[in-house]
Design an enzyme around this catalytic site. Structure first.
Site, PDB file in Angstrom:
ATOM      1  CB  CYS A 275      -6.797  -4.445 -14.290  1.00  0.00           C
ATOM      2  SG  CYS A 275      -7.997  -3.195 -14.815  1.00  0.00           S
ATOM      3  CB  CYS A 455     -12.858  -3.560 -15.411  1.00  0.00           C
ATOM      4  SG  CYS A 455     -11.386  -3.356 -16.349  1.00  0.00           S
TER       5      CYS A 455
HETATM    6  P1  FAD Z   1      -0.593  -6.984  -5.076  1.00  0.00           P
HETATM    7  O1  FAD Z   1      -1.249  -5.676  -4.802  1.00  0.00           O
HETATM    8  O2  FAD Z   1       0.205  -7.132  -6.323  1.00  0.00           O
HETATM    9  O3  FAD Z   1       0.296  -7.318  -3.799  1.00  0.00           O
HETATM   10  C1  FAD Z   1       0.993  -8.529  -3.647  1.00  0.00           C
HETATM   11  C2  FAD Z   1       2.082  -8.316  -2.582  1.00  0.00           C
HETATM   12  O4  FAD Z   1       2.644  -9.585  -2.243  1.00  0.00           O
HETATM   13  C3  FAD Z   1       3.222  -7.438  -3.068  1.00  0.00           C
HETATM   14  O5  FAD Z   1       3.447  -6.382  -2.170  1.00  0.00           O
HETATM   15  C4  FAD Z   1       4.404  -8.394  -3.151  1.00  0.00           C
HETATM   16  O6  FAD Z   1       5.644  -7.763  -2.844  1.00  0.00           O
HETATM   17  C5  FAD Z   1       4.042  -9.450  -2.118  1.00  0.00           C
HETATM   18  N1  FAD Z   1       4.668 -10.742  -2.374  1.00  0.00           N
HETATM   19  C6  FAD Z   1       4.870 -11.331  -3.575  1.00  0.00           C
HETATM   20  N2  FAD Z   1       5.502 -12.505  -3.409  1.00  0.00           N
HETATM   21  C7  FAD Z   1       5.675 -12.666  -2.074  1.00  0.00           C
HETATM   22  C8  FAD Z   1       6.271 -13.694  -1.289  1.00  0.00           C
HETATM   23  N3  FAD Z   1       6.822 -14.763  -1.849  1.00  0.00           N
HETATM   24  N4  FAD Z   1       6.292 -13.536   0.058  1.00  0.00           N
HETATM   25  C9  FAD Z   1       5.736 -12.445   0.646  1.00  0.00           C
HETATM   26  N5  FAD Z   1       5.173 -11.444  -0.073  1.00  0.00           N
HETATM   27  C10 FAD Z   1       5.137 -11.559  -1.409  1.00  0.00           C
HETATM   28  N6  FAD Z   1      -7.684  -2.916 -10.129  1.00  0.00           N
HETATM   29  C11 FAD Z   1      -8.831  -2.177 -10.028  1.00  0.00           C
HETATM   30  O7  FAD Z   1      -9.641  -2.442  -9.145  1.00  0.00           O
HETATM   31  N7  FAD Z   1      -9.098  -1.147 -10.874  1.00  0.00           N
HETATM   32  C12 FAD Z   1      -8.223  -0.776 -11.844  1.00  0.00           C
HETATM   33  O8  FAD Z   1      -8.479   0.180 -12.574  1.00  0.00           O
HETATM   34  C13 FAD Z   1      -7.008  -1.509 -11.968  1.00  0.00           C
HETATM   35  N8  FAD Z   1      -6.112  -1.172 -12.922  1.00  0.00           N
HETATM   36  C14 FAD Z   1      -4.920  -1.824 -12.972  1.00  0.00           C
HETATM   37  C15 FAD Z   1      -3.974  -1.407 -13.917  1.00  0.00           C
HETATM   38  C16 FAD Z   1      -2.738  -2.008 -13.971  1.00  0.00           C
HETATM   39  C17 FAD Z   1      -1.739  -1.542 -14.989  1.00  0.00           C
HETATM   40  C18 FAD Z   1      -2.404  -3.053 -13.055  1.00  0.00           C
HETATM   41  C19 FAD Z   1      -1.046  -3.689 -13.086  1.00  0.00           C
HETATM   42  C20 FAD Z   1      -3.337  -3.479 -12.143  1.00  0.00           C
HETATM   43  C21 FAD Z   1      -4.608  -2.878 -12.089  1.00  0.00           C
HETATM   44  N9  FAD Z   1      -5.586  -3.294 -11.173  1.00  0.00           N
HETATM   45  C22 FAD Z   1      -6.767  -2.590 -11.083  1.00  0.00           C
HETATM   46  C23 FAD Z   1      -5.412  -4.561 -10.427  1.00  0.00           C
HETATM   47  C24 FAD Z   1      -5.017  -4.392  -8.965  1.00  0.00           C
HETATM   48  O9  FAD Z   1      -3.911  -3.543  -8.847  1.00  0.00           O
HETATM   49  C25 FAD Z   1      -4.700  -5.763  -8.383  1.00  0.00           C
HETATM   50  O10 FAD Z   1      -5.782  -6.629  -8.639  1.00  0.00           O
HETATM   51  C26 FAD Z   1      -4.461  -5.696  -6.878  1.00  0.00           C
HETATM   52  O11 FAD Z   1      -3.310  -4.933  -6.618  1.00  0.00           O
HETATM   53  C27 FAD Z   1      -4.327  -7.103  -6.302  1.00  0.00           C
HETATM   54  O12 FAD Z   1      -3.943  -7.060  -4.967  1.00  0.00           O
HETATM   55  P2  FAD Z   1      -3.039  -8.241  -4.345  1.00  0.00           P
HETATM   56  O13 FAD Z   1      -2.821  -7.879  -2.936  1.00  0.00           O
HETATM   57  O14 FAD Z   1      -3.625  -9.553  -4.689  1.00  0.00           O
HETATM   58  O15 FAD Z   1      -1.663  -8.146  -5.141  1.00  0.00           O
END
Ligand code: FAD
Length: 521
Positions: A275, A455
């Site tokens: 983000c 965003c």
């Molecule tokens: P995550 O949701 O972070 O999940 C990753 C998962 O993998 C976690 O549960 C973790 O425990 C697990 N994991 C990590 N390492 C391992 C391992 N070695 N083995 C097994 N599991 C593992 N997005 C929007 O669309 N709009 C917004 O307004 C927005 N605002 C945001 C504001 C903030 C402050 C933040 C921090 C993020 C924001 N985002 C927003 C971004 C969004 O939250 C992320 O892009 C999204 O969560 C990505 O999903 P993901 O599954 O890739 O990662």
């Protein structure tokens, strides 16, 4: 109840269960049960029918694979292995003492461990892991899928900006992982520590290995707090905060409410980050509060960004700049936070000049909102699946690995140059599901990803500039209205609609607003 002995992350064994124990086991997190004890071994023994009913009442899926100590055959072990594949995990296996169940599990593992091989292994149960599993099972319910996820808690990270702005409560941004991980998959509560794509296996934290036919890497990125000297020691104290941590977002709001005069610094690290708008959203919501309280003129506000411009998509820079000016904030580009001295309230920046020279500047602060540098997880960066920068390499259009055709990735960890957002995941999950199943069937991949990400820039309480764009900064607005304008409708979406879309649609495979602009893959 007898002691429960953990055999692996996926299975435990115990003995002498009574029907009432089933609810206790469900409370401990078990989701499947295997009864290895034949009926009628002892006078006081509950029957299989009684145990099966109690298991069902407690929400456990149940199998009856009775064996005597003298009848531990390969066929029984194979049936056991199959049950391990079919049942949601973790599984509790039981007999009189637990010994037969343990022996069967050992035999099943030694036979080639069908129990440890799945059609699909998904690494990570965050936004992208849960969404892709739901999308896969909505297309093909019979697929055996394991999600490896170590955390007991699932976080709605987009809500943390709103917590820092005093709009959401912290409690609205998390749920127990067991309520969120799709029940159709086996949850392996462990961490992946290594990838072995030549053997189609991943290594778990306890050293065991898990086999797959198809792999989906969805483990997000790593926030590198230690990348800024002195930061970890002072986070949550001395006026230093970050909306990038669940536990600190409430502290941001505490600081904002408490500040009546002084200096507030907001920082943004080098790209890529998740983000990319969130660092400035924290500033706008803080300034809006100070303006409403009539104290903004007493507070000197600065936005220090490592980037050369306020935002990466040029179309959105003028309307955002108008808000920077409205709040009388100082914009400092190519200015990267390198160190923090919390007790002295001094932040040290490296500032790159137009001629490439770098100088150091120290700035005092009363409040410092930090966004940490963000990197791929080590086990990804060190694997054969990484690109030159350590991200999980994918074709930008199909999200499939270019060299290992049975590996896909989505979300923050993948190398596609889209905005790393949950909004991007909403579009990516159905594409990965379509392309993965086509690959499994030996057919051409139908899904094409245009780089969509979004965003919602919370420029003031009640108004959002909804920046939706794809690869190369191409504007991809969902609604046929000028996306560069701050709107109440977009605020309503961010504050009231998006959380519901996330929890109830996206994570559950209900693919609302997911179509990508069509092009041949
Ligand atoms: P995550 O949701 O972070 O999940 C990753 C998962 O993998 C976690 O549960 C973790 O425990 C697990 N994991 C990590 N390492 C391992 C391992 N070695 N083995 C097994 N599991 C593992 N997005 C929007 O669309 N709009 C917004 O307004 C927005 N605002 C945001 C504001 C903030 C402050 C933040 C921090 C993020 C924001 N985002 C927003 C971004 C969004 O939250 C992320 O892009 C999204 O969560 C990505 O999903 P993901 O599954 O890739 O990662």
């Amino acid at each position: 109840m007898n002691d429960v002995q953990k055999l692996s992350d996926a299975i435990s064994a115990t003995g002498n269960l009574k029907p009432a124990d089933m609810a206790v086991l469900a409370g401990m997190g078990f989701r499947g049960a295997i009864n290895n004890r034949p009926d009628g071994e002892a006078a006081d023994q509950p029957s299989n029918a009684e145990l099966a009913q109690a298991a069902r009442d407690a929400g456990l899926e149940y199998r009856f694979i009775p064996v005597s100590s003298s009848n531990l055959t390969e066929a029984a072990a194979a049936t056991f292995a199959q049950a391990m594949t079919d049942l949601p995990g973790p599984v509790i296996a039981f007999c009189r003492s637990g010994a037969r169940s343990t022996k069967l599990w050992t035999m099943a593992s030694a036979m080639g461990a069908k129990s440890a091989t799945y059609d699909v292994v998904v690494i990570g149960g965050g936004a992208s892991g849960c969404a892709v599993v739901s999308s896969l099972h909505s297309r093909r319910p019979g697929l055996s899928v394991a999600i490896v996820e170590p955390s007991e808690t699932h976080y709605y990270q987009p809500g943390w900006t709103m917590v820092g702005g005093g709009i959401f409560r912290q409690s609205e941004t998390h749920r127990p992982m067991k309520q969120v991980i799709p029940a159709s998959a086996t949850w392996i509560a462990s961490q992946v520590t290594g990838l072995d794509p030549d053997a189609n296996q991943v290594t778990l934290a306890d050293g065991s290995r898990l086999g797959y036919r198809m792999l989906v890497v969805a483990c997000g990125l790593r926030t590198k707090w230690e990348g800024i000297e002195g930061l970890e020691e002072t986070l949550g104290r001395n006026g230093v905060t970050s909306n990038y941590r669940f536990d600190l977002a409430p502290y941001t709001w505490e600081l904002v409410k408490g500040l009546r005069s002084g200096k507030a610094l907001f920082t943004q690290p080098p790209m890529p980050i998740k983000c990319a708008g969130a660092p400035q959203k924290a500033m706008y919501l803080s300034c809006d509060h100070w303006q409403r309280q009539g104290v903004l003129s007493n507070i000197s506000v600065e936005f220090n960004t490592a980037a050369p411009a306020l935002f990466g998509v040029a179309d959105f820079v003028p309307p955002l700049m108008a808000y920077v000016n409205r709040y009388n904030a100082g914009l400092h580009v190519t200015s990267t936070l390198k160190a923090v001295d919390g007790p002295a309230r001094i932040a040290t920046f490296e500032i790159k000049g137009a001629d490439g020279t770098i100088r150091t500047e120290q700035k005092s602060f009363d409040m410092l909102h930090v966004v940490p540098p963000q990197v791929p997880p080590d086990f990804v960066a060190q694997s054969k699946l990484a690109d030159g920068s350590g991200w999980l390499e994918v074709s930008h259009s199909t999200l499939r690995h270019p060299r290992f055709a049975n590996v896909f990735s989505l979300g923050d960890v993948c190398s596609a140059p889209n905005a790393k957002t949950a909004a991007a995941v909403r579009k990516q999950a159905p594409i990965v599901a379509d392309n993965l199943l086509a690959t499994l069937d030996g057919k051409p991949m139908p899904g094409f990803y245009d780089g969509y990400g979004a965003c919602p820039l919370t420029v003031e309480r009640g108004k959002v500039i909804l920046a939706e764009f794809g690869y190369g900064g191409k504007l991809l607005p969902t609604f046929p209205i000028d996306p560069k304008k701050a709107r109440r409708l977009a605020w309503f979406l961010k504050a009231s609609v998006m959380p519901g879309i996330y929890w109830n649609l996206m994570l559950r495979g209900r693919e609302w607003l997911t179509a990508c602009s069509k092009q041949a893959a």
